[in-house]
Design a protein around this motif. Structure first.
Motif, PDB file in Angstrom:
ATOM      1  N   LEU A   1       0.810  -1.215   0.000  1.00  0.00           N
ATOM      2  CA  LEU A   1       0.000   0.000   0.000  1.00  0.00           C
ATOM      3  C   LEU A   1       0.842   1.263   0.000  1.00  0.00           C
ATOM      4  O   LEU A   1       0.330   2.343  -0.266  1.00  0.00           O
ATOM      5  CB  LEU A   1      -0.908   0.001   1.234  1.00  0.00           C
ATOM      6  N   LEU A   2       2.130   1.130   0.309  1.00  0.00           N
ATOM      7  CA  LEU A   2       2.949   2.326   0.493  1.00  0.00           C
ATOM      8  C   LEU A   2       3.090   3.220  -0.735  1.00  0.00           C
ATOM      9  O   LEU A   2       3.061   4.438  -0.583  1.00  0.00           O
ATOM     10  CB  LEU A   2       4.336   1.932   1.021  1.00  0.00           C
ATOM     11  N   PRO A   3       3.242   2.678  -1.953  1.00  0.00           N
ATOM     12  CA  PRO A   3       3.460   3.584  -3.081  1.00  0.00           C
ATOM     13  C   PRO A   3       2.381   4.644  -3.255  1.00  0.00           C
ATOM     14  O   PRO A   3       2.679   5.786  -3.565  1.00  0.00           O
ATOM     15  CB  PRO A   3       3.504   2.644  -4.284  1.00  0.00           C
ATOM     16  N   THR A   4       1.128   4.301  -3.029  1.00  0.00           N
ATOM     17  CA  THR A   4       0.079   5.307  -3.158  1.00  0.00           C
ATOM     18  C   THR A   4      -0.106   6.084  -1.864  1.00  0.00           C
ATOM     19  O   THR A   4      -0.326   7.291  -1.888  1.00  0.00           O
ATOM     20  CB  THR A   4      -1.259   4.635  -3.530  1.00  0.00           C
ATOM     21  N   LEU A   5      -0.038   5.411  -0.734  1.00  0.00           N
ATOM     22  CA  LEU A   5      -0.392   6.057   0.519  1.00  0.00           C
ATOM     23  C   LEU A   5       0.775   6.740   1.212  1.00  0.00           C
ATOM     24  O   LEU A   5       0.558   7.573   2.073  1.00  0.00           O
ATOM     25  CB  LEU A   5      -1.036   5.030   1.471  1.00  0.00           C
ATOM     26  N   ARG A   6       1.996   6.382   0.868  1.00  0.00           N
ATOM     27  CA  ARG A   6       3.203   7.103   1.283  1.00  0.00           C
ATOM     28  C   ARG A   6       3.572   7.012   2.752  1.00  0.00           C
ATOM     29  O   ARG A   6       4.702   7.303   3.091  1.00  0.00           O
ATOM     30  CB  ARG A   6       3.145   8.607   0.935  1.00  0.00           C
TER      31      ARG A   6
END
Lengths: 332, 247
Positions: free
Chosen positions: A21-26
């Protein structure tokens, strides 16, 4: 700003799904929150299957498919940028509504919910139709017209807030057949807001060409028309990438011509008030400059949302001051 | 006069450290026990009555709080699709700020934030006897019991490894606790996660209340729940009874 390796390592230690999920949610907090929502959603859906008495092998099969679904949902959300509402299929709205969201129809925004609730509660509290002991006028139905309704969220929101023993008819119009299907499904899924004297109707039609003269006694027109300018739509600093890639352009790109048409419809249908969502203060000035609103007939103002941005244009007829004058308290 | 056969299970349970933690079960078990046992269980000894009731859930008046929002400025509306809906409340007299973003629904987040604010104020006014104070005490107590249990398990494991007979197992000295105790803290123990857990606890309480309000007429359901939860303890008791009978 790239994601630091330390953050990725920390996320992986906590759960194998978080780094997806990190790439979009940062950042890890939002990733954790969304993973919990995704897991709850699929677990609830699978719970019916898990409750059935099966042998141990089949139980294991169900379990692994559940994990696969969660993995896929996290991948689509994090790497592809698919909006969470399309993955989970719903968006909570209002006090008790659950709006079904499908690709091809615009997702309801929190700003829409906010101004919708403000206006609807104001009507419930201050409009004489809902407050006078007897109907002083001959009016027996309160008519609301919702243009460019999309999922039908505004129509259903007003239905939820205006549930009384008085007669209310809310009509929603949208150009898209997909939106019409979704709006009807939403009405079915949220049928607790309907009542014996409250109806919600949906129709398909292009507001620029459809003849609406059959509706002649509208009390208020509410609308969330497409208002993002083409320049802003393609600008990376204005529109989010997931919105640009996955939400329908038909519901987004628009401009002042929509407001001009809405006020023309207001004149043909004898509407007493018009409340529409707009892009920002600049668009409010553009609307006034294009002479969409005849200031001799209409009082108008703008309403801020909770983020401090101009979000709505609110206007009412000068000769309907006793019914709609309370709107003055909402504008600034 | 209470028959000896019925007293034995209870004395045995009091001595055993495992069941000491499940002493609350006795209140629930009495729903499914025989009439005689129920009379015994309802005697006035303190450990049979269960823990003292929790202080009532606090509530807060709408006039004292206002919703604060972070002024973003700039884009929003149709251009941005936000999934998190953070609600921030400010208590006007004291200036306390509480926020919640546990669910996707703003309405639920508002309810959670209000409840959280009320709890926080109650805790600040009266740390000892407030609801949250009691919850913290409960948690510390259960953590202490868990620690004791795992220490004992570690001791037993050591004794088994050395191959000692059963009586001497319990007499083993406490071993080095650093590497034997299972870690009870999470690897990512920071303020945000514990706040989230707090929010989820409040959400569960709200859902429970709403469920109770809608089902206030049906009291049979509550009894069924108790029976389902504590079948283990009931079985344990019945096993013990059988063992005593065999002797």
């Amino acid at each position: 700003m790239r994601i630091l390796p330390a953050v990725k390592i920390l996320a992986r230690r906590e759960s194998p799904y978080l780094p997806l999920l990190l790439p979009t949610l940062r950042d890890i907090d939002s990733a954790r929150r969304e993973l919990r929502w995704i897991a709850e959603h699929f677990h609830d859906r699978a719970a019916d299957g898990l409750a059935v008495e099966t042998n141990s092998q089949q139980k294991i099969k169900l379990k692994s498919s559940l994990y696969r679904k969660i993995w896929k949902a996290c991948f689509l959300r994090g790497y592809k940028g698919v909006p969470l509402q399309y993955i989970l299929g719903s968006q909570p709205f209002g006090d008790s509504l659950d709006i079904i969201c499908r690709p091809g129809v615009l997702i309801p925004r929190w700003e829409t919910e906010e101004w919708g609730v403000k206006i609807a509660r104001g009507i419930r509290q201050y409009h004489p139709f809902f407050n006078a002991e007897e109907n002083l006028s001959s009016q027996i139905i309160f008519n609301i017209l919702d243009l460019c309704t999309g999922t039908g969220c505004i129509a259903l929101l007003f239905a939820e807030q205006l549930k009384t023993n008085k007669n209310v008819l809310i009509t929603g119009i949208d150009i898209s057949q997909k939106a019409f299907t979704v709006a009807r499904d939403n009405r079915k899924a949220n049928d607790h807001v309907l009542g014996t004297n409250l109806s919600v109707l949906f129709k398909v039609g292009d507001i620029f060409t459809r003849d609406l003269s059959s509706m002649s006694n509208i009390d208020i027109i509410v609308s969330n028309p497409p208002y993002v300018s083409e320049e802003n739509y393609y600008s990376w600093t204005h529109t989010e990438r997931s919105v640009r890639n996955y939400e329908p352009r038909l519901a987004l790109i628009g401009g002042v011509e929509f407001y001009k048409r809405i006020f023309e419809i207001a004149t043909t249908t004898n509407a007493k008030a018009v409340v529409c969502e707009i892009s920002d203060g600049q668009q409010y000035r553009d609307i006034l400059d294009a002479n969409c609103v005849d200031s001799s007939l209409w009082c108008s103002g703008s309403m801020y949302d909770e983020a401090g941005v101009v979000r709505t244009i609110v206007s009412w007829r000068r000769d309907a001051e006793d019914e709609w004058g309370w709107l003055q308290n909402l504008i600034s | 006069m209470i028959p000896q056969s019925l007293l034995l299970p209870f004395t045995a349970c009091v001595q055993s450290s495992i069941l000491r933690c499940n002493i609350l079960a006795y209140q629930r078990v009495q729903l499914s026990c025989s009439r005689v046992a129920r009379r015994v269980l309802s005697s006035s000894s303190p450990w049979l009555k269960g823990p003292p009731p929790m202080p009532p859930r606090p509530s807060i008046s709408e006039d004292e709080i206002e919703e604060v929002f972070i002024k973003g400025g700039g884009k929003g509306g149709q251009k941005i699709n936000k999934t998190n809906s953070k609600v921030q409340l400010r208590h006007i007299p004291s200036g306390l700020i509480v926020s919640s973003q546990a669910t996707r629904s703003r309405e639920q987040n508002r309810k959670i934030a209000r409840r959280k604010m009320a709890e926080e104020l109650q805790y600040q006014n009266d740390p000892e006897s407030s609801r949250r104070g009691k919850l913290i005490e409960k948690k510390q107590k259960s953590k202490r019991n868990q620690r004791k249990k795992s220490l004992k398990r570690a001791r037993l494991r050591e004794a088994e490894r050395q191959g000692l007979p059963e009586q001497e197992k319990l007499l083993q000295p406490p071993c080095d606790s650093s590497h034997e105790i299972e870690p009870s803290e999470s690897i990512y123990d920071d303020a945000d996660q514990s706040e989230l857990e707090n929010d989820l606890r409040i959400l569960r309480e709200i859902e429970e209340e709403e469920l109770q309000n809608s089902q206030s007429v049906q009291t049979d359901l509550v009894e069924d729940e108790y029976e389902v939860d504590y079948t283990e303890t009931v079985d344990l008791l019945s096993d013990r009874n059988e063992k005593k009978k065999r002797r």
